[in-house]
Each structure stands twice: as C-alpha cells, then as structure tokens.
Design a protein around this motif. Structure first.
Motif, mmCIF file in Angstrom:
data_model
loop_
_atom_site.group_PDB
_atom_site.id
_atom_site.type_symbol
_atom_site.label_atom_id
_atom_site.label_comp_id
_atom_site.label_asym_id
_atom_site.label_seq_id
_atom_site.Cartn_x
_atom_site.Cartn_y
_atom_site.Cartn_z
ATOM 1 N N GLU A 87 1.036 -1.060 0.452
ATOM 2 C CA GLU A 87 0.198 -0.327 0.280
ATOM 3 C C GLU A 87 0.840 1.512 0.401
ATOM 4 O O GLU A 87 0.565 1.872 0.537
ATOM 5 N N ALA A 88 1.758 0.813 -0.729
ATOM 6 C CA ALA A 88 3.252 2.776 -1.041
ATOM 7 C C ALA A 88 2.158 3.402 -2.104
ATOM 8 O O ALA A 88 1.815 2.283 -2.987
ATOM 9 N N PRO A 89 2.125 4.100 -2.662
ATOM 10 C CA PRO A 89 1.813 4.861 -3.127
ATOM 11 C C PRO A 89 2.646 4.793 -4.590
ATOM 12 O O PRO A 89 3.485 4.674 -3.933
ATOM 13 N N GLN A 90 1.889 4.525 -5.094
ATOM 14 C CA GLN A 90 2.315 4.184 -7.272
ATOM 15 C C GLN A 90 2.961 5.434 -6.957
ATOM 16 O O GLN A 90 4.189 5.431 -8.285
ATOM 17 N N GLN A 91 2.364 6.827 -7.156
ATOM 18 C CA GLN A 91 2.311 7.300 -8.223
ATOM 19 C C GLN A 91 3.454 8.338 -7.286
ATOM 20 O O GLN A 91 4.147 10.213 -7.634
ATOM 21 N N ARG A 92 3.313 8.553 -5.485
ATOM 22 C CA ARG A 92 3.618 9.192 -4.707
ATOM 23 C C ARG A 92 2.851 10.910 -4.689
ATOM 24 O O ARG A 92 4.432 11.714 -4.640
ATOM 25 N N ASP A 93 1.786 10.609 -5.346
ATOM 26 C CA ASP A 93 1.292 12.185 -5.146
ATOM 27 C C ASP A 93 0.704 12.135 -4.388
ATOM 28 O O ASP A 93 -0.698 10.951 -3.934
ATOM 29 N N TRP A 94 1.406 13.291 -3.285
ATOM 30 C CA TRP A 94 0.470 13.196 -2.070
ATOM 31 C C TRP A 94 -1.227 14.481 -2.062
ATOM 32 O O TRP A 94 -1.352 14.458 -0.556
ATOM 33 N N SER A 95 -0.753 14.904 -3.078
ATOM 34 C CA SER A 95 -1.581 16.236 -2.938
ATOM 35 C C SER A 95 -3.283 15.771 -2.970
ATOM 36 O O SER A 95 -4.060 16.678 -2.087
ATOM 37 N N ASN A 96 -3.994 14.851 -3.183
ATOM 38 C CA ASN A 96 -5.021 14.065 -3.084
ATOM 39 C C ASN A 96 -5.745 14.355 -1.594
ATOM 40 O O ASN A 96 -6.275 14.005 -1.382
ATOM 41 N N ILE A 97 -4.563 13.942 -0.798
ATOM 42 C CA ILE A 97 -4.575 12.944 0.226
ATOM 43 C C ILE A 97 -4.060 14.370 1.317
ATOM 44 O O ILE A 97 -4.971 14.278 2.155
ATOM 45 N N GLU A 98 -3.735 15.283 0.901
ATOM 46 C CA GLU A 98 -3.179 17.076 1.852
ATOM 47 C C GLU A 98 -4.503 17.968 1.399
ATOM 48 O O GLU A 98 -5.098 18.189 2.490
ATOM 49 N N ALA A 99 -5.299 17.417 0.429
ATOM 50 C CA ALA A 99 -6.506 18.755 0.391
ATOM 51 C C ALA A 99 -7.723 17.881 0.965
ATOM 52 O O ALA A 99 -8.028 18.324 2.224
ATOM 53 N N ALA A 100 -7.362 16.300 1.363
ATOM 54 C CA ALA A 100 -8.433 15.227 1.948
ATOM 55 C C ALA A 100 -8.227 15.788 3.623
ATOM 56 O O ALA A 100 -9.627 16.376 4.079
ATOM 57 N N LEU A 101 -7.028 16.123 3.881
ATOM 58 C CA LEU A 101 -6.990 16.131 4.825
ATOM 59 C C LEU A 101 -7.192 17.889 5.526
ATOM 60 O O LEU A 101 -6.585 18.393 6.864
ATOM 61 N N ALA A 102 -7.233 18.865 4.770
ATOM 62 C CA ALA A 102 -7.390 19.931 4.740
ATOM 63 C C ALA A 102 -5.255 20.425 5.757
ATOM 64 O O ALA A 102 -5.777 22.004 6.085
ATOM 65 N N THR A 103 -4.861 19.812 5.271
ATOM 66 C CA THR A 103 -3.279 20.230 5.815
ATOM 67 C C THR A 103 -2.154 19.529 4.908
ATOM 68 O O THR A 103 -2.533 18.548 4.400
ATOM 69 N N SER A 104 -0.928 20.058 4.966
ATOM 70 C CA SER A 104 0.136 19.820 3.892
ATOM 71 C C SER A 104 0.574 18.311 5.278
ATOM 72 O O SER A 104 0.525 18.477 6.209
ATOM 73 N N LEU A 105 1.609 17.384 4.890
ATOM 74 C CA LEU A 105 2.636 16.540 5.643
ATOM 75 C C LEU A 105 3.392 16.705 5.354
ATOM 76 O O LEU A 105 4.018 16.680 5.322
ATOM 77 N N PRO A 106 3.936 16.161 6.960
ATOM 78 C CA PRO A 106 5.087 15.732 7.093
ATOM 79 C C PRO A 106 6.127 15.344 6.323
ATOM 80 O O PRO A 106 5.816 14.179 5.997
ATOM 81 N N GLU A 107 7.283 15.534 4.867
ATOM 82 C CA GLU A 107 7.933 15.214 4.233
ATOM 83 C C GLU A 107 8.396 13.397 5.126
ATOM 84 O O GLU A 107 8.514 12.561 4.120
ATOM 85 N N ASP A 108 9.092 14.237 5.894
ATOM 86 C CA ASP A 108 9.480 12.227 6.471
ATOM 87 C C ASP A 108 8.981 11.616 6.571
ATOM 88 O O ASP A 108 8.244 10.377 6.732
ATOM 89 N N TYR A 109 7.802 11.551 7.007
ATOM 90 C CA TYR A 109 6.462 10.929 7.112
ATOM 91 C C TYR A 109 6.288 10.749 5.392
ATOM 92 O O TYR A 109 5.801 9.032 5.561
ATOM 93 N N LYS A 110 5.787 11.687 5.133
ATOM 94 C CA LYS A 110 5.708 11.072 3.172
ATOM 95 C C LYS A 110 7.054 9.567 2.819
ATOM 96 O O LYS A 110 6.122 8.537 2.337
ATOM 97 N N GLU A 111 7.816 9.663 2.997
ATOM 98 C CA GLU A 111 9.116 8.997 3.098
ATOM 99 C C GLU A 111 8.874 8.450 3.224
ATOM 100 O O GLU A 111 9.176 6.745 3.387
ATOM 101 N N PHE A 112 8.960 7.957 4.345
ATOM 102 C CA PHE A 112 8.682 6.370 5.725
ATOM 103 C C PHE A 112 7.391 5.977 4.650
ATOM 104 O O PHE A 112 7.716 4.710 4.537
ATOM 105 N N ILE A 113 6.082 6.507 4.612
ATOM 106 C CA ILE A 113 4.863 5.536 3.670
ATOM 107 C C ILE A 113 5.636 4.870 2.061
ATOM 108 O O ILE A 113 5.419 4.421 1.748
#
Length: 176
Positions: free
Chosen positions: A18-44
């Motif tokens: 369940e790692a993101p195939q496109q590494r595109d976090w924009s939809n996730i961050e839009a749904a959460l109404a916040t940007s997420l830390p880069e280290d977290y995104k890199e971890f996932i």
C-alpha cells in the motif's frame, strides 16, 4: 534524522504494501486540509503499511485497512478527544484543526497514540505520545523519523512503552 537513518535500523520491505505508486500526496493532503511532514511521506513511500517491531503502526493514508488508514484514524482519534473534552476532561493540547493542535499519525499495540504537535510548518511538527486509557501525554522535541530512530536505537523510551521494546533486532513487518 531521515527515513534512511530509520531504514538502517529496520529494513524496509522489497515490495511495500500500500505504498503510493505515483508518490502523489496532493489528494490526501487536500482531503486532510493540511500538508504532511516530508519525513512521514518518505516513510510511507519506502515502508508502506506495516508494524514496527511488532508494536508500532504508522497510519497510512493509502491503506484499505480502516484500523491503520490515516484519514479514518484522524477522525476516530480526534472525535474521541473532542468527546472527552465535552465531558469535562481538560486536555493539555489543542486539537487539530486548531492552530498548534494534535494530529494522530500512529498507534501502538497497547493503544498508545502517537501525535504530531502541529506547531509551525509540517516539517517541524514534533511527536507527542498519549498513553492508552490515560490522561498522560509525553512530549518529544523531535520529528517523527528522529523519534523512531532514537526509540529503535534505545536512546529514548517513552514512559508508555514497555521496557522490552524494541527487541534486540528490530524489524518491520508488512501489514495489510
């Protein structure tokens, strides 16, 4: 500290679940109404869904498992805290989306919740641990990857964590 530092202590899976195939976090961050830390995104991106040394789950917004899906768990954990406040419990921190609020990103097998303290920009958010079934919160003045590195390297141990954690050879177990 970076995800590569953590990956020196726990080997990432060759084929993360369940790692993101496109590494595109924009939809996730839009749904959460916040940007997420880069280290977290890199971890996932590197680890996907799974359990750290049979104890810590980092919520994954791409997971189909509602028990570890970031959006689902943000709602569940924050709703529980809002309800505690409604019944008169005084919490030591504001709740997201308030400025400087807490935002859950992980949970232990014991039910302790790992939060970000959303002070400043996302890459500066530090870790808080709320012990399960307890009003006790512990603050760690470090970002998620530094926290994981220091916990896995036995440099720090949150009061809520068992003394047997981490094991002598910590690992990452793919989850679903």
């Amino acid at each position: 500290m970076s995800v590569s530092d953590v990956a020196r202590l726990i080997t990432p899976p060759n084929n993360p679940n369940e790692a993101p195939q496109q590494r595109d976090w924009s939809n996730i961050e839009a749904a959460l109404a916040t940007s997420l830390p880069e280290d977290y995104k890199e971890f996932i991106n590197l680890f996907g869904t799974g359990k750290i040394d049979n104890f810590i789950w980092i919520f994954n917004p791409f997971s189909q498992n509602e028990n570890v899906n970031l959006a689902t768990k943000v709602h569940v954990q924050l709703t529980a805290l809002f309800e505690l406040q409604a019944y008169g419990e005084v919490l030591p921190y504001k709740l997201f989306p308030e400025s400087n609020g807490v935002f859950p990103f992980g949970i232990t097998e014991n039910g302790d919740v790992l939060y970000w303290h959303t002070v400043g920009q996302p890459d500066a958010w530090t870790v808080l641990v709320n012990e399960a079934w307890s009003p006790d919160w512990e603050a760690f003045g470090m970002i998620m990857t530094e926290f994981l590195f220091k916990v896995l390297g036995r440099q720090i141990r949150p009061n809520a964590f068992p003394s047997a954690f981490p094991s002598a050879t910590p690992n990452f177990i793919r989850g679903h």
